[in-house]
Design an enzyme around this catalytic site. Sequence first.
Site, mmCIF file in Angstrom:
data_model
loop_
_atom_site.group_PDB
_atom_site.id
_atom_site.type_symbol
_atom_site.label_atom_id
_atom_site.label_comp_id
_atom_site.label_asym_id
_atom_site.label_seq_id
_atom_site.Cartn_x
_atom_site.Cartn_y
_atom_site.Cartn_z
ATOM 1 N N GLU A 37 -8.384 12.798 -0.834
ATOM 2 C CA GLU A 37 -7.884 11.575 -0.445
ATOM 3 C C GLU A 37 -8.130 10.448 0.005
ATOM 4 O OE1 GLU A 37 -5.107 12.848 -0.153
ATOM 5 O OE2 GLU A 37 -4.785 12.675 1.725
ATOM 6 N N THR B 257 1.161 3.324 -0.592
ATOM 7 C CA THR B 257 0.492 3.388 0.724
ATOM 8 C C THR B 257 -0.240 1.788 1.171
ATOM 9 O OG1 THR B 257 0.060 5.211 0.301
ATOM 10 C CG2 THR B 257 -1.191 4.651 2.919
#
Length: 310
Positions: free
Chosen positions: A129, A182
């Site tokens: 991630e 993001t």
Amino acid sequence: MKKEIKIFSPATVANVSCGFDVLGFALDTIGDEMVVRKAPQKGIKITKIIGQDLPLEISKNVAGVAALTMLKETNLDFGFEIEINKQIKPGSGIGSSAASSAGAVWAINKLIGSPFNNLDLVRFAMEGEKLASGTAHADNVAPALFGGFTLIRSYNPLDIIKIPTPKNLMATVIHPQIEIKTSDARKLLRETVTLKNATKQWANVGGLISGLYANDYNLIGRSLKDYIAEPERSKLIPGFDNVKQACLNAGALGCGISGSGPSIFALCNGEKTAIKVSDAMENIYSKIGIAFDIHVSKINNKGIKILENR
Ligand code: ADP
């Protein structure tokens, strides 16, 4: 011991309205398939990616990064090959990178006799991630690995709580095919929150968790409100307010942004309502004229599943 394993690694919804950065849940009808096999050479090799144009290079693919992080804590004299059949589009906001990171370490762990527990696997998958988004967050990889709803109570030390899921709870998720980075969605968030909003937010987190434990659909619905991220981030998603209102009119318990968007999720009591909500979402997005995918799914209480074991 098995030589090869084929798995389903689910898409996940992170944030879940009031649970910004701490809550997530796993889906059942959308996920990646992965084949992981033992190979004579040490290390990790990604041999095939179907469905999306993603790097095979292990330092650039989250599956490779997560798997290598895990291998550093082992002492194996063999390695692994990974094939990814990518069903979750990257950047969709339903945990595309998390499915690959979590799937890779889960499958390798199974092939070597499960020396690691779920919390270890979350720790390894978080490194994937970190490659995808710059921060080693766990709110997608935790529900993929534990299944159901998960709460990240703390990162240091890592403390993850699996929350029970009421039997009839369903999710409807629309993925409008626009790109939201993001990092852009993060930039919209303020550094500070008002005490008034913080109080409302943690009251709702408590309500949502209680509703999930008590099978109280009404309480779940009353609690699915976000005073912190959604008011800012929803500006990036065309038609968000209309979709949300239409979902609530169609009987959804609540509706919010999945991850940092652009996907929008709704939670529903029962499949009939979930399908009605899907129709309502479809109706609005057809008029807006942006391409979209819709998924209607049970909450996946198991997380990653074995499809074949050879
Ligand atoms: P989502 O918004 O659906 O959670 P992410 O933003 O987490 O998706 O991840 C997408 C980013 O991660 C993209 O930049 C993509 O190139 C990168 N990436 C690297 N490896 C993978 C992989 N195996 N699967 C998905 N994305 C990957």
